[in-house]
Design a protein around this motif. Sequence first.
Motif, PDB file in Angstrom:
ATOM      1  N   PHE A  17       0.829  -1.192   0.000  1.00  0.00           N
ATOM      2  CA  PHE A  17       0.000   0.000   0.000  1.00  0.00           C
ATOM      3  C   PHE A  17       0.872   1.255   0.000  1.00  0.00           C
ATOM      4  O   PHE A  17       0.567   2.235  -0.675  1.00  0.00           O
ATOM      5  CB  PHE A  17      -0.939  -0.012   1.209  1.00  0.00           C
ATOM      6  CG  PHE A  17      -2.036   0.986   1.136  1.00  0.00           C
ATOM      7  CD1 PHE A  17      -2.984   0.945   0.135  1.00  0.00           C
ATOM      8  CD2 PHE A  17      -2.120   2.002   2.080  1.00  0.00           C
ATOM      9  CE1 PHE A  17      -3.993   1.873   0.061  1.00  0.00           C
ATOM     10  CE2 PHE A  17      -3.125   2.943   2.022  1.00  0.00           C
ATOM     11  CZ  PHE A  17      -4.069   2.877   1.000  1.00  0.00           C
ATOM     12  N   GLY A  18       1.980   1.211   0.715  1.00  0.00           N
ATOM     13  CA  GLY A  18       2.915   2.331   0.723  1.00  0.00           C
ATOM     14  C   GLY A  18       3.494   2.592  -0.655  1.00  0.00           C
ATOM     15  O   GLY A  18       3.575   3.735  -1.106  1.00  0.00           O
ATOM     16  N   TRP A  19       3.902   1.529  -1.357  1.00  0.00           N
ATOM     17  CA  TRP A  19       4.432   1.700  -2.714  1.00  0.00           C
ATOM     18  C   TRP A  19       3.360   2.226  -3.662  1.00  0.00           C
ATOM     19  O   TRP A  19       3.652   3.048  -4.538  1.00  0.00           O
ATOM     20  CB  TRP A  19       5.009   0.387  -3.239  1.00  0.00           C
ATOM     21  CG  TRP A  19       6.366   0.104  -2.689  1.00  0.00           C
ATOM     22  CD1 TRP A  19       6.693  -0.833  -1.746  1.00  0.00           C
ATOM     23  CD2 TRP A  19       7.586   0.773  -3.015  1.00  0.00           C
ATOM     24  NE1 TRP A  19       8.026  -0.775  -1.462  1.00  0.00           N
ATOM     25  CE2 TRP A  19       8.615   0.201  -2.230  1.00  0.00           C
ATOM     26  CE3 TRP A  19       7.909   1.806  -3.877  1.00  0.00           C
ATOM     27  CZ2 TRP A  19       9.934   0.627  -2.305  1.00  0.00           C
ATOM     28  CZ3 TRP A  19       9.230   2.231  -3.942  1.00  0.00           C
ATOM     29  CH2 TRP A  19      10.212   1.641  -3.171  1.00  0.00           C
ATOM     30  N   LEU A  20       2.132   1.741  -3.518  1.00  0.00           N
ATOM     31  CA  LEU A  20       1.044   2.252  -4.364  1.00  0.00           C
ATOM     32  C   LEU A  20       0.805   3.738  -4.120  1.00  0.00           C
ATOM     33  O   LEU A  20       0.629   4.512  -5.068  1.00  0.00           O
ATOM     34  CB  LEU A  20      -0.241   1.469  -4.112  1.00  0.00           C
ATOM     35  CG  LEU A  20      -0.294   0.065  -4.673  1.00  0.00           C
ATOM     36  CD1 LEU A  20      -1.535  -0.665  -4.186  1.00  0.00           C
ATOM     37  CD2 LEU A  20      -0.268   0.092  -6.183  1.00  0.00           C
ATOM     38  N   LEU A  21       0.804   4.145  -2.856  1.00  0.00           N
ATOM     39  CA  LEU A  21       0.629   5.564  -2.543  1.00  0.00           C
ATOM     40  C   LEU A  21       1.804   6.386  -3.065  1.00  0.00           C
ATOM     41  O   LEU A  21       1.615   7.497  -3.568  1.00  0.00           O
ATOM     42  CB  LEU A  21       0.466   5.766  -1.037  1.00  0.00           C
ATOM     43  CG  LEU A  21      -0.857   5.333  -0.432  1.00  0.00           C
ATOM     44  CD1 LEU A  21      -0.828   5.538   1.075  1.00  0.00           C
ATOM     45  CD2 LEU A  21      -2.013   6.087  -1.050  1.00  0.00           C
ATOM     46  N   LEU A  22       3.009   5.848  -2.950  1.00  0.00           N
ATOM     47  CA  LEU A  22       4.182   6.546  -3.464  1.00  0.00           C
ATOM     48  C   LEU A  22       4.065   6.744  -4.975  1.00  0.00           C
ATOM     49  O   LEU A  22       4.302   7.838  -5.490  1.00  0.00           O
ATOM     50  CB  LEU A  22       5.452   5.755  -3.126  1.00  0.00           C
ATOM     51  CG  LEU A  22       6.771   6.371  -3.559  1.00  0.00           C
ATOM     52  CD1 LEU A  22       7.042   7.651  -2.784  1.00  0.00           C
ATOM     53  CD2 LEU A  22       7.902   5.373  -3.352  1.00  0.00           C
ATOM     54  N   PHE A  23       3.693   5.708  -5.692  1.00  0.00           N
ATOM     55  CA  PHE A  23       3.504   5.807  -7.139  1.00  0.00           C
ATOM     56  C   PHE A  23       2.413   6.824  -7.481  1.00  0.00           C
ATOM     57  O   PHE A  23       2.585   7.644  -8.385  1.00  0.00           O
ATOM     58  CB  PHE A  23       3.153   4.438  -7.722  1.00  0.00           C
ATOM     59  CG  PHE A  23       2.807   4.491  -9.180  1.00  0.00           C
ATOM     60  CD1 PHE A  23       3.800   4.676 -10.124  1.00  0.00           C
ATOM     61  CD2 PHE A  23       1.495   4.375  -9.595  1.00  0.00           C
ATOM     62  CE1 PHE A  23       3.487   4.745 -11.477  1.00  0.00           C
ATOM     63  CE2 PHE A  23       1.169   4.443 -10.935  1.00  0.00           C
ATOM     64  CZ  PHE A  23       2.173   4.621 -11.882  1.00  0.00           C
TER      65      PHE A  23
END
Length: 183
Positions: free
Chosen positions: A107-113
């Motif tokens: 979820f963190g990587w998705l938000l970062l993207f």
Amino acid sequence: MTNQKNRFFTLVFSCCPGAGEMYMGLYKQGISLMLLFFGTVAVSAWTRLDELCILLPVVWCYSFFHTHNLRQMPAETFAEVEDKYIFEERFDFREDWKLTEKHQRLFGWLLLFLGLSIIWRTGLDLLGTFFQMSNLFWYLNRSIPQVIMALIVLYGALRLMRAPKDGAAEESMETAEEEKTTN
């Protein structure tokens, strides 16, 4: 609860994601699908990330075929169907809304993207407006909320990705307590 609903109304309601499930009496599943579908539309429009719309046919098809599969189930099998939110099995919404470490990083990587995409698109649009000064103030007025939202999303992503593991947090607290007692 019975799944012997009118075929025509089942077809009509199944064309709107979640409405078919609600017509069949599965309100939590229907609300989940509606929020997922229309939430994706809203986020895509608000952030101007048209790429998110790739999820819409998937959610629509799932809802459409799920409704028709529910209608064709034998009454005994349909009676055993549990009405629960779609993501209820993946996330425990009853206890502090915590994600597992694996899901937290994803979820963190998705938000970062998502945050980087918003900033990238907004930055490119902003550079384009420097060549047309008449539109600059209009664009700044329109893009400032998007940049603020992108920064909030990036902050949340970095917080999720850097969150200490539960065991690591407990160990650091124990170490700090031990240091206090030795001094």
